[in-house]
Write a protein that holds these residues in place. Structure first.
Motif, PDB file in Angstrom:
ATOM      1  N   LYS A  83      -9.404  35.982 -13.027  1.00  0.00           N
ATOM      2  CA  LYS A  83      -8.713  34.979 -13.167  1.00  0.00           C
ATOM      3  C   LYS A  83      -7.728  35.795 -13.723  1.00  0.00           C
ATOM      4  CE  LYS A  83     -10.484  34.117 -17.764  1.00  0.00           C
ATOM      5  NZ  LYS A  83     -11.180  32.709 -18.702  1.00  0.00           N
ATOM      6  N   ASP A  84      -6.026  35.009 -13.682  1.00  0.00           N
ATOM      7  CA  ASP A  84      -4.643  35.276 -14.506  1.00  0.00           C
ATOM      8  C   ASP A  84      -4.951  35.236 -15.894  1.00  0.00           C
ATOM      9  OD1 ASP A  84      -2.234  36.254 -14.920  1.00  0.00           O
ATOM     10  OD2 ASP A  84      -1.374  34.826 -13.633  1.00  0.00           O
ATOM     11  N   ASN A  85      -4.304  35.789 -17.240  1.00  0.00           N
ATOM     12  CA  ASN A  85      -5.084  35.834 -18.098  1.00  0.00           C
ATOM     13  C   ASN A  85      -3.238  35.255 -18.538  1.00  0.00           C
ATOM     14  OD1 ASN A  85      -7.294  36.373 -17.783  1.00  0.00           O
ATOM     15  ND2 ASN A  85      -6.861  38.581 -19.332  1.00  0.00           N
TER      16      ASN A  85
ATOM     17  N   ALA B  30      -8.255  42.456  -2.593  1.00  0.00           N
ATOM     18  CA  ALA B  30      -7.419  40.684  -2.080  1.00  0.00           C
ATOM     19  C   ALA B  30      -8.058  39.692  -2.500  1.00  0.00           C
ATOM     20  CB  ALA B  30      -7.288  41.232  -0.692  1.00  0.00           C
ATOM     21  N   ILE B  31     -10.174  40.323  -2.155  1.00  0.00           N
ATOM     22  CA  ILE B  31     -11.312  39.523  -1.751  1.00  0.00           C
ATOM     23  C   ILE B  31     -11.485  39.773  -3.714  1.00  0.00           C
ATOM     24  CG2 ILE B  31     -13.671  39.402  -1.571  1.00  0.00           C
ATOM     25  CD1 ILE B  31     -12.458  39.977   1.684  1.00  0.00           C
ATOM     26  N   ILE B  32     -11.829  40.803  -4.319  1.00  0.00           N
ATOM     27  CA  ILE B  32     -11.909  40.633  -5.656  1.00  0.00           C
ATOM     28  C   ILE B  32     -11.102  39.772  -6.274  1.00  0.00           C
ATOM     29  CG2 ILE B  32     -12.154  42.595  -7.290  1.00  0.00           C
ATOM     30  CD1 ILE B  32     -13.054  44.623  -5.433  1.00  0.00           C
ATOM     31  N   GLY B  33      -9.992  40.045  -5.878  1.00  0.00           N
ATOM     32  CA  GLY B  33      -8.736  38.925  -6.961  1.00  0.00           C
ATOM     33  C   GLY B  33      -8.908  38.057  -7.114  1.00  0.00           C
TER      34      GLY B  33
ATOM     35  N   ASN C  71      -0.479  36.518 -18.714  1.00  0.00           N
ATOM     36  CA  ASN C  71       0.048  37.846 -19.377  1.00  0.00           C
ATOM     37  C   ASN C  71       0.301  39.025 -19.195  1.00  0.00           C
ATOM     38  OD1 ASN C  71      -2.323  38.759 -20.320  1.00  0.00           O
ATOM     39  ND2 ASN C  71      -2.211  38.722 -21.898  1.00  0.00           N
ATOM     40  N   GLY C  72       0.062  38.880 -18.109  1.00  0.00           N
ATOM     41  CA  GLY C  72      -0.024  40.499 -17.031  1.00  0.00           C
ATOM     42  C   GLY C  72      -0.935  41.091 -16.219  1.00  0.00           C
ATOM     43  N   THR C  73      -2.279  39.899 -17.060  1.00  0.00           N
ATOM     44  CA  THR C  73      -3.620  40.884 -17.023  1.00  0.00           C
ATOM     45  C   THR C  73      -4.355  39.907 -16.374  1.00  0.00           C
ATOM     46  OG1 THR C  73      -4.217  39.968 -18.816  1.00  0.00           O
ATOM     47  CG2 THR C  73      -3.090  42.893 -18.797  1.00  0.00           C
ATOM     48  N   ALA C  74      -5.388  40.494 -16.177  1.00  0.00           N
ATOM     49  CA  ALA C  74      -6.484  39.323 -15.594  1.00  0.00           C
ATOM     50  C   ALA C  74      -7.784  39.890 -16.213  1.00  0.00           C
ATOM     51  CB  ALA C  74      -6.651  39.801 -13.285  1.00  0.00           C
ATOM     52  N   SER C  75      -8.920  39.102 -15.876  1.00  0.00           N
ATOM     53  CA  SER C  75     -10.386  39.495 -16.326  1.00  0.00           C
ATOM     54  C   SER C  75     -11.732  39.018 -15.665  1.00  0.00           C
ATOM     55  CB  SER C  75     -10.689  38.869 -17.780  1.00  0.00           C
ATOM     56  OG  SER C  75      -9.908  37.353 -17.978  1.00  0.00           O
ATOM     57  N   PHE C  76     -12.496  39.076 -15.579  1.00  0.00           N
ATOM     58  CA  PHE C  76     -13.627  38.169 -14.691  1.00  0.00           C
ATOM     59  C   PHE C  76     -13.633  36.998 -14.906  1.00  0.00           C
ATOM     60  CE2 PHE C  76     -14.154  42.681 -13.668  1.00  0.00           C
ATOM     61  CZ  PHE C  76     -14.324  43.546 -12.511  1.00  0.00           C
ATOM     62  N   LEU C  77     -14.255  36.295 -14.065  1.00  0.00           N
ATOM     63  CA  LEU C  77     -14.693  34.838 -14.233  1.00  0.00           C
ATOM     64  C   LEU C  77     -16.028  35.298 -14.603  1.00  0.00           C
ATOM     65  CD1 LEU C  77     -12.687  33.170 -10.999  1.00  0.00           C
ATOM     66  CD2 LEU C  77     -12.267  32.775 -13.364  1.00  0.00           C
TER      67      LEU C  77
END
Length: 153
Positions: free
Chosen positions: A71-73, A63-66, A75-81
């Protein structure tokens, strides 16, 4: 004849000893009831620890990492800020830094859009607030991380 019978008797004894000592003649035995019950108790204890300690800590870390580092892209994916940066200047030809009559030349990091030399990890500003630090994983006794915000208060 006595020698022949003696030789046969010695061969029979040697053969019997060989058969008794061979690994194929020994059968593996399972654990005793006492050993089985001890293992059963240990497995139950470890399973309880996984459910009550490890899983909640792992869920809190996710939860903390998320919330702080991804960041929410959209399109159902995430990437690091991240912030792309490059070093600018040298000690002979750089930015002036210092006070007084003799400022020194030094390098600096600039945010760049293309061909960065490195990426800096960005953190969501909400993660540095007091309310977020109340999160169970950060306040738990098993947390080994001393957060910057806590140190500067």
């Amino acid at each position: 004849m006595k020698r022949f019978l003696m030789l046969v008797a010695v061969a029979a004894v040697a053969g019997a000893m060989y058969v008794a000592a061979s690994p194929a003649s020994q059968q593996a035995k399972g654990p005793t009831l006492k050993q089985f019950n001890a293992l059963k108790k240990q497995v139950a204890t470890l399973s309880k620890q996984v459910k009550t300690i490890v899983k909640p800590e792992a869920d809190a870390a996710v939860a903390i990492i998320g919330a702080c580092y991804l960041k929410d892209n959209g399109n159902g994916t995430a990437s690091f800020l991240v912030m792309p940066v490059s070093q600018r200047g040298t000690s002979a030809n750089g930015y002036e830094f210092g006070t007084g009559t003799a400022p020194a030349l030094t390098t600096a990091l600039d945010e760049v859009a293309s061909s960065p030399q490195a990426y800096l990890q960005e953190v969501d500003p909400q993660c540095a607030t007091t309310s977020f630090l109340g999160h169970g994983a950060i306040r738990s006794g098993s947390s080994r991380v001393q957060h910057w915000v806590e140190r500067t208060r």
